[in-house]
Design an enzyme around this catalytic site. Sequence first.
Site, mmCIF file in Angstrom:
data_model
loop_
_atom_site.group_PDB
_atom_site.id
_atom_site.type_symbol
_atom_site.label_atom_id
_atom_site.label_comp_id
_atom_site.label_asym_id
_atom_site.label_seq_id
_atom_site.Cartn_x
_atom_site.Cartn_y
_atom_site.Cartn_z
ATOM 1 N N LYS A 9 -14.973 -20.663 -23.888
ATOM 2 C CA LYS A 9 -14.753 -19.115 -24.394
ATOM 3 C C LYS A 9 -15.480 -18.403 -23.497
ATOM 4 O O LYS A 9 -16.330 -18.687 -22.763
ATOM 5 C CB LYS A 9 -15.466 -19.282 -25.953
ATOM 6 C CG LYS A 9 -14.522 -19.933 -27.087
ATOM 7 C CD LYS A 9 -15.165 -19.712 -28.315
ATOM 8 C CE LYS A 9 -14.408 -20.448 -29.461
ATOM 9 N NZ LYS A 9 -15.078 -20.101 -30.889
ATOM 10 N N HIS A 28 -19.768 -13.399 -22.629
ATOM 11 C CA HIS A 28 -19.636 -12.049 -22.589
ATOM 12 C C HIS A 28 -21.108 -11.337 -22.614
ATOM 13 O O HIS A 28 -22.045 -12.099 -22.480
ATOM 14 C CB HIS A 28 -18.823 -11.481 -23.686
ATOM 15 C CG HIS A 28 -19.240 -11.954 -24.943
ATOM 16 N ND1 HIS A 28 -20.451 -11.649 -25.437
ATOM 17 C CD2 HIS A 28 -18.717 -12.577 -25.944
ATOM 18 C CE1 HIS A 28 -20.531 -12.303 -26.674
ATOM 19 N NE2 HIS A 28 -19.398 -12.891 -27.144
ATOM 20 N N HIS A 67 -23.748 -12.659 -24.943
ATOM 21 C CA HIS A 67 -24.484 -13.700 -24.468
ATOM 22 C C HIS A 67 -25.436 -13.486 -23.397
ATOM 23 O O HIS A 67 -26.746 -13.793 -23.268
ATOM 24 C CB HIS A 67 -23.549 -14.799 -23.877
ATOM 25 C CG HIS A 67 -22.775 -15.452 -24.945
ATOM 26 N ND1 HIS A 67 -21.271 -15.472 -25.054
ATOM 27 C CD2 HIS A 67 -22.935 -16.140 -26.009
ATOM 28 C CE1 HIS A 67 -20.811 -15.998 -26.058
ATOM 29 N NE2 HIS A 67 -21.941 -16.579 -26.708
HETATM 30 N N1 ARG Z 1 -22.672 -20.413 -29.454
HETATM 31 C C1 ARG Z 1 -23.130 -19.525 -30.492
HETATM 32 C C2 ARG Z 1 -22.370 -18.075 -30.241
HETATM 33 O O1 ARG Z 1 -21.809 -17.936 -29.183
HETATM 34 C C3 ARG Z 1 -24.721 -19.092 -30.546
HETATM 35 C C4 ARG Z 1 -25.593 -20.397 -30.862
HETATM 36 C C5 ARG Z 1 -26.990 -19.844 -31.156
HETATM 37 N N2 ARG Z 1 -27.750 -20.800 -31.384
HETATM 38 C C6 ARG Z 1 -27.841 -21.533 -32.727
HETATM 39 N N3 ARG Z 1 -28.796 -22.340 -32.724
HETATM 40 N N4 ARG Z 1 -27.232 -21.319 -33.486
HETATM 41 O O2 ARG Z 1 -22.266 -17.422 -31.213
#
Ligand code: ARG
Length: 566
Positions: free
Chosen positions: A127, A130, A133
Site C-alpha cells: 500500500k 504516503h 506515514h
Molecule cells: N500500519 C498502520 C497504518 O498504516 C499503522 C500502525 C501503527 N502502529 C500500531 N501499533 N497500530 O495505518
Amino acid sequence: MMDFKKKLGQELQPYMGEMSLEEIISTIEVPKNADMGDFAFPCFKLAKVFRKAPNAIAQELVEKIELSDAFAKVENVGGYLNFFVNRNAFAEAIINEVMDKKNQFGSSKIGEGKVVCIDYSAPNVAKPFHVGHLRSTVIGNSLYRINEFLGYKCVGINHLGDWGTQFGKVIVAYRNWGNKEEIEKEPIKTLLDLYVKFHDEAEANPALEDEARGWFTKMEQGDEEALSLWQWFSTETIKELKKVYALLDVQFDYYQGESFYNDKMDVVLEEMKEKKLLQESEGAVIVDLSEFDMPPCLVQKKDGSTLYATRDITAAIYRKNTYNFHKCLYVTDYSQNLHFAQWFKVIELMGFPWAKDILHIPFGRVTHEGRRIQTRKGNVVLLEEVLTGAVTRVKEIIEEKNPNLENKEQIAQDVGIGAVIFNDLSNNRIKDISFSWETAFSFEGETGPYVQYTHARASSVLRKAEMEVTSDFNPEVLTDDVTMTVLKDLQRFPEVIQDAERKNEPSIITRHIIDIAQGFNRFYHDHPILVEDVETKKARLAVVYAVKEVLSIGLYLLGIKAPEKM
Ligand code: ARG
C-alpha cells in the site's frame, strides 16, 4: 550553571510561608513583555495563605525581599512581583554553560534507567507510503531523539503492516499481471500498482475478490507458495524502505511487523477468555465495551482470522514482557483514535497495571494541496516523490544563488529533506496540515531552511573570526535588550526540551528554535560582530558560538541536519 529560575525560587522561599520550593518554581512565569522583567511571581496564590489582597502582599514583599547579586531589582505591578536579573551574571552563566556542555546542552538524566518504546512509521506493505506515514516517521523519530537526550533508553519499533487481506489481492494481481524484475527494481511502487490494478479489474470481475480471499486464507494456513510470495514482497519492500529511512536519517531498533505476532496471539486470546472478557457476536469474537461507550473490540473474525486490534494487544504484552517499558508511544494520525482507545481499554480490563503507560500520540491528517490522500486511487503523494522532489528543488536554488558551494549534493539533500521534516513538525501535531510544495520549501519565514541558514550564518561568522572563542569574555558587552532576548531564549532551551517530552510535542522545540533564529538575526543585524575592538568582538563571538550550538542541537532533536555552509 546557575539556573536563575531555581535560584530565584530558593531566594523567595523564606518569604512564602509553607509553599514548597517546587511549587514556588512552577509558579514563576516569564513575562511576555521583557519590560516587565525577566521573571514574574504572581501573588494570587498567596492571598489565601496571608489573607490579604495580592497587591498588598506584593507591595509588602517588594519592600522586604533581599535578593542576591544574581538579581538587579524587583517591582510590584498589580500583584505580580517582577524580577530583573543581573544581566552580567546572566550572560556569563548561560554562555559558559553552553560552552561547557557543548552538544549536550539541555540534556538530562531524568530518564535514566527507564525504557520508552516508540511505535512509529509503520507503513503497509503493498500500500502507499504516503505523507501521513511520513509524518508518523518524522514525529516518532523526533520523540526518540528527545527522550534519548533526556536519558531514557529508547526502543524504536516499526510495526509494519505486513499481514492482511491486501496480500491476497497482490498475489492474485502478481500471478495475473506481475513481473519479477519490476518488483525487484521498484517494490513499493510496483506492488502498489498491482494493488490498484487489482481493484480496477475486480470492479468488472468480482470473482477476483474471492480468489484473493482464498490466497489470504492460504497464507493463514501456512501454504508454502502463498507464504513465499508474501515473504518476498515484504523483504523487497523493507529493502526499499530502508533506503528511504537512510535518506531521512531515521533508524529502528526492530522491524517487528504485524506478522511477527502470528504465533503469539493464541495465548493472548486464551488469556482474555480466562479473564471472561470474550463474547460471541454473529460468529465473531469480541470484547464488549458498551459500558465505556465504545463499539466492541473485534478480536477474531467469523473465519477464525485475527485483526489489527488482536495484533496490537499481543504486541503491547510482548513489548512489556520483552522491554519492560516505562511508557510505550504509538504515533499515528487521529483517525485511529477509536482503535487505540478500544484496545487500550482491553489491556486495562485484562488487569495489566501498565495500561496507563501505553499512549496514543495522534497527529492531524495531511492533505495534499487541499485534497484528502487516498489509498486506492490517485492523489497519492508517494514519499519518495516528496523527498526527491525536495532535494531537486533545493539543488535548483543552489545552482542559482551559490553555484560554487562545495559539497552541493549533500547540502541539497540536508536542506531539502530538512525542509520537509521541519514543515511536518512546525505546528501542534494534532492540527491538520496541508502539504504544499510552496510552503514546505520556502526559504523565508518560519521554515527549516531559514533555521538551517541561520545556523550556517553563525558558523560562517565563527570561521571568519579566526579567533578561538573562549569563556574569557566581558559580559558587560552583552547586556542590551536585543542580546538579552537571545540569551534568555538559550537559557530556556533545556526547559523547552523537557516540555516537548512531557507533551510528546516536537513542535515546541521547532517554535523555540525559530525564536532563537529570529532573535539571532536581529542581533546580527544590529551588532557588528567582527569589529576592531577585541573585547566587543570576543563577547559577541561567544553569543554566536552559543547560538550555533543550540540551533544545531535543536535541529538534531527534530531529526534535521545542520550544515555549516549553505
Ligand atoms: N500500519 C498502520 C497504518 O498504516 C499503522 C500502525 C501503527 N502502529 C500500531 N501499533 N497500530 O495505518
